[in-house]
Design a protein around this motif. Structure first.
Motif, PDB file in Angstrom:
ATOM      1  N   GLY A 238       6.627   9.463  10.496  1.00  0.00           N
ATOM      2  CA  GLY A 238       6.662   8.706  11.733  1.00  0.00           C
ATOM      3  C   GLY A 238       5.298   8.440  12.325  1.00  0.00           C
ATOM      4  N   VAL A 239       4.230   8.736  11.585  1.00  0.00           N
ATOM      5  CA  VAL A 239       2.878   8.506  12.092  1.00  0.00           C
ATOM      6  C   VAL A 239       2.176   7.519  11.166  1.00  0.00           C
ATOM      7  CG1 VAL A 239       2.709  10.771  13.191  1.00  0.00           C
ATOM      8  CG2 VAL A 239       1.968  10.480  10.815  1.00  0.00           C
ATOM      9  N   PRO A 240       1.166   6.800  11.692  1.00  0.00           N
ATOM     10  CA  PRO A 240       0.480   5.787  10.876  1.00  0.00           C
ATOM     11  C   PRO A 240      -0.544   6.386   9.917  1.00  0.00           C
ATOM     12  CG  PRO A 240      -0.433   5.793  13.085  1.00  0.00           C
ATOM     13  CD  PRO A 240       0.713   6.752  13.102  1.00  0.00           C
ATOM     14  N   LEU A 241      -0.082   7.323   9.075  1.00  0.00           N
ATOM     15  CA  LEU A 241      -0.930   7.923   8.048  1.00  0.00           C
ATOM     16  C   LEU A 241      -0.163   7.917   6.735  1.00  0.00           C
ATOM     17  CD1 LEU A 241      -2.384  11.007   9.972  1.00  0.00           C
ATOM     18  CD2 LEU A 241      -3.614   8.914   9.335  1.00  0.00           C
ATOM     19  N   PRO A 242      -0.781   7.434   5.640  1.00  0.00           N
ATOM     20  CA  PRO A 242      -0.071   7.391   4.356  1.00  0.00           C
ATOM     21  C   PRO A 242       0.025   8.781   3.736  1.00  0.00           C
ATOM     22  CG  PRO A 242      -2.328   6.648   4.067  1.00  0.00           C
ATOM     23  CD  PRO A 242      -2.152   6.886   5.533  1.00  0.00           C
ATOM     24  N   ALA A 249      -2.447  -0.112   4.013  1.00  0.00           N
ATOM     25  CA  ALA A 249      -3.119  -1.407   3.982  1.00  0.00           C
ATOM     26  C   ALA A 249      -2.417  -2.352   3.017  1.00  0.00           C
ATOM     27  CB  ALA A 249      -4.576  -1.233   3.573  1.00  0.00           C
ATOM     28  N   GLY A 250      -2.459  -3.631   3.333  1.00  0.00           N
ATOM     29  CA  GLY A 250      -1.958  -4.644   2.416  1.00  0.00           C
ATOM     30  C   GLY A 250      -0.511  -5.026   2.606  1.00  0.00           C
ATOM     31  N   ALA A 251       0.181  -4.417   3.566  1.00  0.00           N
ATOM     32  CA  ALA A 251       1.558  -4.847   3.844  1.00  0.00           C
ATOM     33  C   ALA A 251       1.517  -6.224   4.505  1.00  0.00           C
ATOM     34  CB  ALA A 251       2.256  -3.850   4.749  1.00  0.00           C
ATOM     35  N   THR A 252       2.383  -7.117   4.048  1.00  0.00           N
ATOM     36  CA  THR A 252       2.415  -8.476   4.591  1.00  0.00           C
ATOM     37  C   THR A 252       3.687  -8.668   5.409  1.00  0.00           C
ATOM     38  OG1 THR A 252       1.165  -9.320   2.696  1.00  0.00           O
ATOM     39  CG2 THR A 252       2.368 -10.928   4.033  1.00  0.00           C
ATOM     40  N   PHE A 253       3.506  -9.205   6.609  1.00  0.00           N
ATOM     41  CA  PHE A 253       4.623  -9.457   7.511  1.00  0.00           C
ATOM     42  C   PHE A 253       4.633 -10.932   7.904  1.00  0.00           C
ATOM     43  CE2 PHE A 253       3.820  -4.990   7.980  1.00  0.00           C
ATOM     44  CZ  PHE A 253       5.063  -4.417   8.191  1.00  0.00           C
ATOM     45  N   VAL A 281       0.789 -12.036   8.667  1.00  0.00           N
ATOM     46  CA  VAL A 281      -0.262 -11.064   8.971  1.00  0.00           C
ATOM     47  C   VAL A 281      -0.245  -9.961   7.924  1.00  0.00           C
ATOM     48  CG1 VAL A 281      -0.226 -11.556  11.440  1.00  0.00           C
ATOM     49  CG2 VAL A 281       1.274  -9.771  10.524  1.00  0.00           C
ATOM     50  N   VAL A 282      -1.407  -9.350   7.712  1.00  0.00           N
ATOM     51  CA  VAL A 282      -1.573  -8.299   6.705  1.00  0.00           C
ATOM     52  C   VAL A 282      -2.166  -7.075   7.383  1.00  0.00           C
ATOM     53  CG1 VAL A 282      -2.650  -7.664   4.520  1.00  0.00           C
ATOM     54  CG2 VAL A 282      -1.919 -10.027   4.908  1.00  0.00           C
ATOM     55  N   THR A 283      -1.616  -5.881   7.068  1.00  0.00           N
ATOM     56  CA  THR A 283      -2.073  -4.658   7.715  1.00  0.00           C
ATOM     57  C   THR A 283      -3.407  -4.187   7.145  1.00  0.00           C
ATOM     58  OG1 THR A 283      -0.787  -3.344   6.146  1.00  0.00           O
ATOM     59  CG2 THR A 283       0.259  -3.881   8.246  1.00  0.00           C
ATOM     60  N   ASP A 284      -4.153  -3.463   8.004  1.00  0.00           N
ATOM     61  CA  ASP A 284      -5.408  -2.848   7.570  1.00  0.00           C
ATOM     62  C   ASP A 284      -5.148  -1.398   7.166  1.00  0.00           C
ATOM     63  OD1 ASP A 284      -5.059  -1.445   9.928  1.00  0.00           O
ATOM     64  OD2 ASP A 284      -6.636  -2.521  11.025  1.00  0.00           O
ATOM     65  N   GLU A 285      -6.213  -0.596   6.975  1.00  0.00           N
ATOM     66  CA  GLU A 285      -6.071   0.788   6.524  1.00  0.00           C
ATOM     67  C   GLU A 285      -5.290   1.649   7.513  1.00  0.00           C
ATOM     68  OE1 GLU A 285      -6.841   2.028   3.680  1.00  0.00           O
ATOM     69  OE2 GLU A 285      -7.846   0.256   2.861  1.00  0.00           O
ATOM     70  N   GLN A 286      -5.321   1.279   8.785  1.00  0.00           N
ATOM     71  CA  GLN A 286      -4.566   2.031   9.798  1.00  0.00           C
ATOM     72  C   GLN A 286      -3.136   1.508   9.956  1.00  0.00           C
ATOM     73  OE1 GLN A 286      -7.930   0.990  10.587  1.00  0.00           O
ATOM     74  NE2 GLN A 286      -8.410   3.016   9.731  1.00  0.00           N
ATOM     75  N   ALA A 318       5.436  -4.947   0.557  1.00  0.00           N
ATOM     76  CA  ALA A 318       5.120  -3.569   0.922  1.00  0.00           C
ATOM     77  C   ALA A 318       3.723  -3.201   0.430  1.00  0.00           C
ATOM     78  CB  ALA A 318       6.152  -2.623   0.324  1.00  0.00           C
ATOM     79  N   PRO A 319       3.061  -2.254   1.084  1.00  0.00           N
ATOM     80  CA  PRO A 319       1.753  -1.788   0.605  1.00  0.00           C
ATOM     81  C   PRO A 319       1.922  -0.861  -0.603  1.00  0.00           C
ATOM     82  CG  PRO A 319       2.403  -0.527   2.524  1.00  0.00           C
ATOM     83  CD  PRO A 319       3.465  -1.578   2.329  1.00  0.00           C
ATOM     84  N   ARG A 320       0.817  -0.495  -1.211  1.00  0.00           N
ATOM     85  CA  ARG A 320       0.839   0.355  -2.405  1.00  0.00           C
ATOM     86  C   ARG A 320       1.487   1.697  -2.087  1.00  0.00           C
ATOM     87  NH1 ARG A 320      -4.134   1.345  -2.807  1.00  0.00           N
ATOM     88  NH2 ARG A 320      -4.124   3.596  -2.351  1.00  0.00           N
ATOM     89  N   GLY A 321       2.443   2.081  -2.928  1.00  0.00           N
ATOM     90  CA  GLY A 321       3.094   3.375  -2.779  1.00  0.00           C
ATOM     91  C   GLY A 321       4.317   3.357  -1.883  1.00  0.00           C
ATOM     92  N   TYR A 322       4.711   2.183  -1.369  1.00  0.00           N
ATOM     93  CA  TYR A 322       5.880   2.095  -0.496  1.00  0.00           C
ATOM     94  C   TYR A 322       6.811   0.992  -0.979  1.00  0.00           C
ATOM     95  CZ  TYR A 322       3.515   5.132   2.861  1.00  0.00           C
ATOM     96  OH  TYR A 322       2.895   6.194   3.463  1.00  0.00           O
ATOM     97  N   LEU A 323       8.067   1.076  -0.535  1.00  0.00           N
ATOM     98  CA  LEU A 323       9.064   0.059  -0.845  1.00  0.00           C
ATOM     99  C   LEU A 323       9.365  -0.761   0.410  1.00  0.00           C
ATOM    100  CD1 LEU A 323      11.582   2.253  -2.903  1.00  0.00           C
ATOM    101  CD2 LEU A 323       9.807   0.701  -3.794  1.00  0.00           C
TER     102      LEU A 323
END
Length: 326
Positions: A238-242, A249-253, A281-286, A318-323
């Motif tokens: 539930g926190v913004p940490l992978p 990073a890299g998730a596209t919405f 929009v595309v997410t950054d590292e955070q 989805a970003p790397r490592g997520y569905l």
């Protein structure tokens, strides 16, 4: 708010409005051709109404057996003429008469003319950002209320005007010539309050011709300033940490804005609504994704943001490592 235009004319101080059923008072009457001998000469009079700033030409309306009144102040009455004016009768009975126009039956009354002592003003209201508000039911000009005041400090209200769906409000024809000030008392739905105080001048000639001076205003619509449109978080923590080698990073919405209020995706589909605006929009590292202020519409008053309505956010990659979510 943006004041688009104010129609201004120079003239005398305002006077209070009077009822439309009729008018009465006193006026000054003077015969302009008293040198004509005899009652059949066809007398002409200048009638002056200082309370209205009006002078008019009148005539004998009592018949040739009556004498011509000497210049003086006499009572008058006015009946509505149906065009905003009043048909005037000046009662000169009991007045002194010219020697060459004397009659034992008394002095003639004066009339045969109309005056137009009152007029109207109007407010014309529009959106300062029609690209934001057009075809968006969250914004309505109708219902805004303006006060019309006799003083610049707006402490002496003469009447109130309510804006209609076309952005217009016109007073009844009850205002005496003069300068008035117009100020918004209640903002319309979806717009910022209008802080302006606008002068508007009603000339006697406007009253005579039926011209309606207008105050034109442009209202800034409410928009929502946004910094971060999307904040992605790990579902387990539930926190913004992978977790592990994954990345936020890299998730596209795809972000869709609909011009209207909808409670669900089903309601949007049932209405056949199409998005008014769309951003990718595309997410950054955070895990954050934002839209630049240059990509958001302005409100015509220096602000920018999301217009009122409904926002739908869909993750399309989805970003790397997520569905992708179900």
């Amino acid at each position: 708010m943006l004041a688009a235009c104010v129609l201004v004319l120079a003239l005398a101080a305002p006077r209070s409005a009077e009822a439309l059923e009729g008018i009465s008072g006193t006026c000054y009457v003077a015969c302009t051709n008293a040198h004509i001998d005899g009652p059949d000469g066809g007398n002409v009079f200048e009638a002056t109404f200082p309370q209205y700033g009006i002078s008019a030409t009148g005539y004998c309306i009592s018949g040739s057996v009556y004498g011509t009144p000497l210049p003086g102040t006499y009572p008058f009455s006015g009946e509505p003429a149906g065009d905003g004016g009043f048909q005037i009768t000046v009662n000169c009975r009991g007045a002194g008469m010219y020697e060459n126009h004397y009659s034992p039956y008394g002095a003639q009354n004066v009339g045969g003319f109309k005056i137009h002592p009152f007029g109207a003003v109007e407010v014309l209201k529009r959106s300062a950002a029609p690209d934001v508000t057009d075809n968006n039911a969250c914004y309505r000009l109708a219902g805004a209320v303006y006060g019309v005041y006799a003083d610049e400090a707006c402490t002496s209200q003469v009447l109130a005007l309510t804006i209609d769906a076309a952005g217009r409000a016109r007073s009844e024809c009850v205002l005496a010539p003069g300068r008035y000030w117009v100020r918004e008392k209640a903002a319309p739905e979806g717009y910022l309050p209008d802080p302006g105080v606008y002068p508007v001048d009603l000339a006697q000639e406007d009253c005579r011709t039926g011209t309606v001076p207008a105050v034109c205003v442009a209202d800034a619509p409410l928009v929502a300033p946004v910094d971060i449109l999307v904040q992605k978080a790990d579902r387990e923590t539930g926190v913004p940490l992978p977790l592990g080698d994954a990345s936020l990073a890299g998730a596209t919405f795809t972000v869709e804005h609909y011009a209207g209020r909808y409670a669900s995706l089903g309601e949007i589909a049932a209405a056949g609504a199409q998005p008014a605006r769309t951003w990718d929009v595309v997410t950054d590292e955070q895990g954050r994704a934002s839209v630049g202020t240059g990509d958001l519409p302005g409100n015509g008053s220096g602000g920018s943001g999301l217009p009122l309505g409904t926002v739908v956010v869909r993750e399309v990659q989805a970003p790397r490592g997520y569905l992708l979510p179900d």
